[in-house]
Design an enzyme around this catalytic site. Structure first.
Site, short mmCIF file in Angstrom:
data_model
loop_
_atom_site.label_atom_id
_atom_site.label_comp_id
_atom_site.label_asym_id
_atom_site.label_seq_id
_atom_site.Cartn_x
_atom_site.Cartn_y
_atom_site.Cartn_z
N ILE A 1 100.00 48.30 -6.38
CA ILE A 1 98.90 47.36 -6.63
C ILE A 1 98.88 46.37 -5.47
CG2 ILE A 1 97.92 45.57 -8.11
CD1 ILE A 1 99.16 46.90 -10.52
N ASP A 2 97.90 46.56 -4.58
CA ASP A 2 97.74 45.62 -3.47
C ASP A 2 96.79 44.53 -3.96
OD1 ASP A 2 98.06 44.89 -0.59
OD2 ASP A 2 95.89 45.06 -0.72
N GLU B 1 106.35 49.60 -1.80
CA GLU B 1 106.54 48.16 -1.89
C GLU B 1 107.64 47.77 -2.87
OE1 GLU B 1 103.13 45.71 -2.85
OE2 GLU B 1 104.28 43.91 -2.43
N ASP C 1 100.78 47.57 2.77
CA ASP C 1 99.49 46.87 2.60
C ASP C 1 98.39 47.50 3.45
OD1 ASP C 1 100.56 44.77 0.95
OD2 ASP C 1 101.32 43.78 2.74
N THR D 1 98.38 41.84 -5.81
CA THR D 1 99.06 41.62 -7.09
C THR D 1 98.78 40.25 -7.67
OG1 THR D 1 100.86 43.17 -6.59
CG2 THR D 1 101.32 41.49 -8.22
N ASP E 1 101.46 51.24 -1.79
CA ASP E 1 101.35 49.91 -2.41
C ASP E 1 100.71 50.14 -3.77
OD1 ASP E 1 100.38 46.59 -1.27
OD2 ASP E 1 101.01 47.35 -3.24
#
Ligand code: LIP
Length: 264
Positions: free
Chosen positions: A83-84, A64, A209, A86, A81
């Site tokens: 930190i999905d 990402e 994601d 965020t 990802d």
């Protein structure tokens, strides 16, 4: 693939631990309208890439966050990802995850999603099922939309919200028990996979994601398609239109979504 699996788990756990230490300590910047990024996103992605690249220097990445020097082309591509969810993370709204998947010629073959706040670890290996903290999981047995609990999300691009997303949201609200909007696509997929909800739809999410989450839903006995009912054919198309479900209510969900799309 044993080593790849071990490295994937090591990377996900290391990033989740790093993100957990930073909760409430990082400020966010805007990548675009309501699209947040924090220093923790960047640090977690660098840590994941470092661990994987040391073990598999020839592998490539689809991640990402922008990171100079990332190899992008190859048979094996890791989809990351860091930190999905965020926005949740930046506001310490406790629902975010690290998501990592390994693809072979564009096909997910293993995936891991770790909830940063709860510590739940969802995993799947193609053809070998899906697990939560090492225990097999499966989608719910809810057979009718009217008996379902649904999940959705909204894209950062708010333009189509009024004409498309709100009418579909309203239709589902009246046709189901209720609809939740969690803010983490990766966890939305995992909650479908373990039966905590029955169907999840969202426009315009990204491959990072949902790549791991797609495999986790499928390996838990669920179904993932676009809004025409087609499986994702190439990695870049993952998430443009996302519908994941327990399979039993999939057709009813497609009908509801296309009722609005057909009017456009
Ligand atoms: C988020 C997704 C969420 C979606 C947000 C955003 P990010 O990913 O997990 O489902 O509604 O718009 O795309 O940006 O937090 O990695």
């Amino acid at each position: 693939m044993k080593k790849e699996y071990e490295i994937m788990i090591k990377a996900v756990k290391r990033a989740a631990a790093l993100a957990k230490r930073q909760i409430g300590k990082v400020v966010y910047e805007l990548k675009g309208r309501s699209n947040l990024v924090t220093a923790a996103d960047i640090a977690c992605q660098k840590e994941i890439v470092k661990i994987i690249s040391k073990a598999f220097p020839e592998h490539a990445f689809l991640a990402e966050e922008k990171q100079p020097g990332l190899k992008k082309e190859g048979r094996y591509v890791w989809v990351i990802d860091p930190i999905d969810g965020t926005t949740n993370y930046a506001h310490t709204f406790a629902h975010s995850a690290v998501s990592v998947a390994l693809t072979d010629n564009g096909e997910p073959i293993m995936g891991a999603v770790m909830d940063i706040f709860k510590g739940e670890l969802f995993t799947a290996v193609k053809g070998k099922g899906a697990k939560l903290n090492g225990k097999k999981i499966k989608v719910s047995s809810v057979a009718k939309l009217k008996d379902s609990l649904l999940i959705t999300g909204f894209p950062y691009d708010r333009a189509p919200i009024r004409k498309v997303h709100i009418p579909i949201f309203a239709d589902f609200l009246f046709e189901s028990h209720d609809v939740r909007r969690s803010g983490s696509a990766a966890l939305d997929c995992c909650w479908i996979a373990c039966g905590r909800a029955d169907g999840y739809w969202e426009f315009s999410i990204n491959p990072w994601d949902c790549c791991a989450g797609t495999l986790i839903i499928k390996e838990a006995g669920g179904k993932v398609t676009d809004f025409k009912g087609r499986e994702f054919s190439e990695l870049e198309r993952y998430g443009a239109e996302f519908l994941g479900s327990n399979g039993k209510i999939h057709k009813e969900m497609l009908k509801i979504i296309n009722k609005t799309l057909g009017c456009l």
